[in-house]
Design a protein around this motif. Structure first.
Motif, PDB file in Angstrom:
ATOM      1  N   GLY A  75      29.095-102.607 -57.471  1.00  0.00           N
ATOM      2  CA  GLY A  75      30.424-103.144 -57.669  1.00  0.00           C
ATOM      3  C   GLY A  75      30.595-103.699 -59.057  1.00  0.00           C
ATOM      4  N   LYS A  76      31.498-104.620 -59.189  1.00  0.00           N
ATOM      5  CA  LYS A  76      31.877-105.171 -60.490  1.00  0.00           C
ATOM      6  C   LYS A  76      30.692-105.850 -61.161  1.00  0.00           C
ATOM      7  CE  LYS A  76      34.901-106.254 -63.702  1.00  0.00           C
ATOM      8  NZ  LYS A  76      35.472-105.196 -64.586  1.00  0.00           N
ATOM      9  N   ARG A  77      30.503-105.522 -62.448  1.00  0.00           N
ATOM     10  CA  ARG A  77      29.488-106.166 -63.265  1.00  0.00           C
ATOM     11  C   ARG A  77      30.184-106.799 -64.462  1.00  0.00           C
ATOM     12  NH1 ARG A  77      27.226-105.396 -59.107  1.00  0.00           N
ATOM     13  NH2 ARG A  77      25.226-104.305 -58.786  1.00  0.00           N
ATOM     14  N   GLN A  90      35.029 -98.740 -63.118  1.00  0.00           N
ATOM     15  CA  GLN A  90      34.195 -97.569 -62.893  1.00  0.00           C
ATOM     16  C   GLN A  90      32.906 -97.623 -63.709  1.00  0.00           C
ATOM     17  OE1 GLN A  90      34.470 -95.035 -60.654  1.00  0.00           O
ATOM     18  NE2 GLN A  90      36.130 -96.293 -59.822  1.00  0.00           N
ATOM     19  N   VAL A  91      32.962 -98.187 -64.898  1.00  0.00           N
ATOM     20  CA  VAL A  91      31.730 -98.362 -65.664  1.00  0.00           C
ATOM     21  C   VAL A  91      30.787 -99.300 -64.913  1.00  0.00           C
ATOM     22  CG1 VAL A  91      30.724 -99.131 -67.849  1.00  0.00           C
ATOM     23  CG2 VAL A  91      32.891 -97.885 -67.856  1.00  0.00           C
ATOM     24  N   SER A  98      22.088 -98.605 -74.138  1.00  0.00           N
ATOM     25  CA  SER A  98      23.113 -97.951 -73.312  1.00  0.00           C
ATOM     26  C   SER A  98      24.079 -98.975 -72.735  1.00  0.00           C
ATOM     27  CB  SER A  98      22.460 -97.170 -72.159  1.00  0.00           C
ATOM     28  OG  SER A  98      21.685 -96.104 -72.630  1.00  0.00           O
ATOM     29  N   LYS A  99      23.539-100.046 -72.198  1.00  0.00           N
ATOM     30  CA  LYS A  99      24.386-101.054 -71.553  1.00  0.00           C
ATOM     31  C   LYS A  99      25.262-101.783 -72.569  1.00  0.00           C
ATOM     32  CE  LYS A  99      22.507-103.150 -67.893  1.00  0.00           C
ATOM     33  NZ  LYS A  99      21.525-103.819 -67.004  1.00  0.00           N
ATOM     34  N   LYS A 100      24.710-102.000 -73.764  1.00  0.00           N
ATOM     35  CA  LYS A 100      25.510-102.624 -74.815  1.00  0.00           C
ATOM     36  C   LYS A 100      26.669-101.720 -75.204  1.00  0.00           C
ATOM     37  CE  LYS A 100      25.190-104.170 -79.638  1.00  0.00           C
ATOM     38  NZ  LYS A 100      24.276-104.322 -80.813  1.00  0.00           N
ATOM     39  N   GLU A 101      26.409-100.434 -75.374  1.00  0.00           N
ATOM     40  CA  GLU A 101      27.453 -99.498 -75.770  1.00  0.00           C
ATOM     41  C   GLU A 101      28.480 -99.293 -74.656  1.00  0.00           C
ATOM     42  OE1 GLU A 101      28.154 -97.776 -78.706  1.00  0.00           O
ATOM     43  OE2 GLU A 101      26.758 -99.260 -79.521  1.00  0.00           O
ATOM     44  N   ASN A 153      31.545-101.317 -74.475  1.00  0.00           N
ATOM     45  CA  ASN A 153      32.628-100.961 -75.396  1.00  0.00           C
ATOM     46  C   ASN A 153      33.422 -99.747 -74.917  1.00  0.00           C
ATOM     47  OD1 ASN A 153      31.766-102.991 -77.221  1.00  0.00           O
ATOM     48  ND2 ASN A 153      30.230-101.607 -78.082  1.00  0.00           N
ATOM     49  N   ARG A 154      33.082 -99.218 -73.735  1.00  0.00           N
ATOM     50  CA  ARG A 154      33.785 -98.073 -73.169  1.00  0.00           C
ATOM     51  C   ARG A 154      34.541 -98.504 -71.919  1.00  0.00           C
ATOM     52  NH1 ARG A 154      30.236 -97.218 -77.338  1.00  0.00           N
ATOM     53  NH2 ARG A 154      30.585 -95.132 -78.186  1.00  0.00           N
TER      54      ARG A 154
END
Length: 214
Positions: free
Chosen positions: A47-49, A55-56, A162-165, A168-169
């Protein structure tokens, strides 16, 4: 008698599922040494992070859960198990762990546009990443006599980037498509889900080889 058989089958299935689940799922785990999970993570609740769009967040949930399994199944592994070869054409567990890091790095380069390879070296030369990507003879030559911490550190460095980038998406970025798998339209969501299922695929091999090397 006919009416009893489905109930018995269902009861046996539920019993087997309970036993299987006991071996596969650990409700609270502290893998502090990996730098990835802590005892209070809601790892089993997708769920939400924080910091991610809806969706990310789901994607991050899947990535975290599968990485949790990889770390759990390699925890305490010996050097002999890391370097064990089933035969002359197989890959070691160590090589496969580095292969997972290399695969994720590839999708970073592919989807996080504008970031060159030399910015995503994570302290490893390009020929080492090439060996990790291709495995085979080069993987068997390069990935031996390295401690588990080497592989876990690289997996963690790549994942943290990956998680840092991905912060930003947004969800619309996930749905952006290019021609990719089979020259078919493939969106970023599919590419990053492949990173998850790729780890699942190799985790089965890791568990098998670990058992054979024990």
């Amino acid at each position: 008698m006919d009416n009893l058989e489905p109930k018995n089958d269902r009861r046996n299935f539920l019993r087997a599922s309970t036993l299987l689940g006991a071996g596969l799922f650990i409700p609270k785990v502290n893998f502090a040494s990996s730098g990835t999970f802590s005892a209070n993570d809601n790892i089993h609740e997708f769920g939400k992070r924080e910091g991610y769009t809806d969706q990310v967040s789901i994607l991050i949930s899947m990535m975290d859960w599968m990485r949790f399994v990889i770390i759990r199944d390699t925890r305490g592994i010996s050097q002999e198990q890391l370097d064990f070869l089933l035969d002359e054409n197989s890959n070691t567990i160590g090589a496969m762990l580095m292969h997972l890091a290399a695969t994720e790095r590839y999708y970073q380069i592919d989807t996080f546009t504008g970031i060159p390879k030399n910015k995503l070296g994570f302290g490893v030369e390009e020929d080492v990443w090439s060996a990790a990507s291709n495995l085979g003879d080069s993987g068997r030559r390069v990935f031996k006599d390295k401690p588990l911490s080497f592989y876990l550190d690289k997996l963690n460095e790549v994942r943290e980037f990956s998680k840092k980038e991905l912060k930003n998406r947004d969800d619309s970025w996930l749905m952006e498509s290019t021609e990719f798998f089979g020259n078919q339209p493939t969106n970023n969501y599919c590419k990053w889900f492949h990173v998850v299922e790729h780890e699942s695929n190799h985790n089965g091999q890791i568990r098998y080889i670990k058992g054979r090397a024990a």
